[in-house]
Design an enzyme around this catalytic site. Structure first.
Site, PDB file in Angstrom:
ATOM      1  N   GLU A   1      -1.601  -8.804   3.385  1.00 57.41           N
ATOM      2  CA  GLU A   1      -1.571  -9.103   4.982  1.00 57.41           C
ATOM      3  C   GLU A   1      -2.920  -9.322   5.163  1.00 57.41           C
ATOM      4  O   GLU A   1      -3.252 -10.303   6.436  1.00 57.41           O
ATOM      5  CB  GLU A   1      -0.536  -8.402   5.667  1.00 57.41           C
ATOM      6  CG  GLU A   1      -1.294  -7.064   6.160  1.00 57.41           C
ATOM      7  CD  GLU A   1      -1.765  -5.947   4.998  1.00 57.41           C
ATOM      8  OE1 GLU A   1      -1.251  -6.050   3.954  1.00 57.41           O
ATOM      9  OE2 GLU A   1      -1.919  -4.812   5.831  1.00 57.41           O
TER      10      GLU A   1
ATOM     11  N   CYS B   1       0.837  -1.265   0.188  1.00 56.72           N
ATOM     12  CA  CYS B   1       0.015  -0.072   0.006  1.00 56.72           C
ATOM     13  C   CYS B   1       0.903   1.268  -0.108  1.00 56.72           C
ATOM     14  O   CYS B   1       1.559   1.452  -0.975  1.00 56.72           O
ATOM     15  CB  CYS B   1      -1.011  -0.104   1.283  1.00 56.72           C
ATOM     16  SG  CYS B   1      -2.340   1.238   0.878  1.00 56.72           S
TER      17      CYS B   1
ATOM     18  N   HIS C   1      -3.787  -4.782   0.207  1.00 53.75           N
ATOM     19  CA  HIS C   1      -3.274  -5.281   1.358  1.00 53.75           C
ATOM     20  C   HIS C   1      -3.262  -6.724   1.602  1.00 53.75           C
ATOM     21  O   HIS C   1      -4.255  -7.530   2.149  1.00 53.75           O
ATOM     22  CB  HIS C   1      -4.200  -4.694   2.445  1.00 53.75           C
ATOM     23  CG  HIS C   1      -3.759  -3.499   2.911  1.00 53.75           C
ATOM     24  ND1 HIS C   1      -2.760  -2.987   3.493  1.00 53.75           N
ATOM     25  CD2 HIS C   1      -4.333  -2.184   2.568  1.00 53.75           C
ATOM     26  CE1 HIS C   1      -2.567  -1.844   3.728  1.00 53.75           C
ATOM     27  NE2 HIS C   1      -3.609  -1.298   3.232  1.00 53.75           N
TER      28      HIS C   1
END
Ligand code: MN
Length: 245
Positions: free
Chosen positions: A221, A117, A219
């Site tokens: 994660e 990001c 994102h």
């Protein structure tokens, strides 16, 4: 194989809730999704707090096998030569300067770098590129890139360039989440755009040459934490590269 030790560039959280005596207090933090996704996929994460003496970034990275740049606030536009637009969000120059110092030191040391990001946008800025300060006003025909859905949900697709590192891991089309109102504008010299959404927004960049430098705008994660297989594979691929160096 020894598990690779990955430094996560941290952020500063300014306390504005809780007991009043804590208001204005700065806390060093990273969202735990980064830590969990790295740990689940074979890495040992460590946090790299923001330092003001940027000469120390190199020492901060010593003994690490890779660098992960986490997301965060908007980027100070002065760093890429622009005045602030009205739509610019909160910025913290010292966080950005620490990121740039870490990126430059990791680049010199040949450490693999994975930007997520804002981390991807900072890679671009550190190497001379620019970002849209606010997608919605500067590129009004773009999709909604600040999704109103849970963080693990995908909200738009991206097309990945054949032959890129990313395509080797994810194929040429993948669904991603989206939590950004800024995006890469002019791509830094030495980088290729390797994924974009159908509205023309840059969603991944990779550095040409042998040094592994990858940035993604979504994102992974937040998806890998909830066992999204594509994004888990992305962290495993990063772990493998860091384990080798
Ligand atoms: Mn997006």
């Amino acid at each position: 194989m020894r598990k690779p030790k990955i430094g996560i560039a941290a952020n500063i959280l300014i306390m504005d809730k809780g007991p009043e005596m804590l208001f204005g207090l700065y806390r060093a933090y990273v969202n735990n999704d980064y830590i969990e996704s790295l740990e689940k996929n074979g890495c040992i994460p460590v946090m790299l707090p923001v330092l003001h003496n940027t000469d120390d970034a190199r020492v901060q990275l010593e003994g690490l096998d890779g660098l992960l740049l986490s997301g965060g606030y908007d980027i100070d536009p002065l760093l890429y030569g622009e005045m602030p637009r009205n739509e610019l969000g909160f910025t913290m120059n010292e966080v950005d300067c620490h990121y740039i110092a870490l990126i430059k030191a990791a680049d010199e040391m040949g450490l693999p770098i994975f930007g997520i990001c804002k981390g991807m946008q900072m890679l671009n800025v550190a190497f001379g590129g620019t970002v849209y300060q606010d997608l919605h006003s500067q590129k009004p025909d773009s999709y909604q890139h600040t999704q109103n859905a849970p963080r693990y949900s995908a909200s738009h697709s991206v097309t990945i360039t054949e032959g890129s590192f990313l395509a080797g891991v994810l194929g040429t089309k993948v669904m991603v989440n989206s939590f950004h109102h800024q995006a890469v504008k002019d791509v830094a010299k030495g980088f290729h755009v390797t994924a974009s959404s159908e509205d023309g927004v840059v969603e991944a960049i990779e550095k040409a040459g042998n040094h592994f430098v990858l940035g993604v705008q979504w994102h992974p994660e937040m998806m890998a934490k909830f066992d999204n297989e594509d994004m888990a594979r992305l962290f495993q691929a990063f772990a493998k590269i860091c384990g080798r160096s």
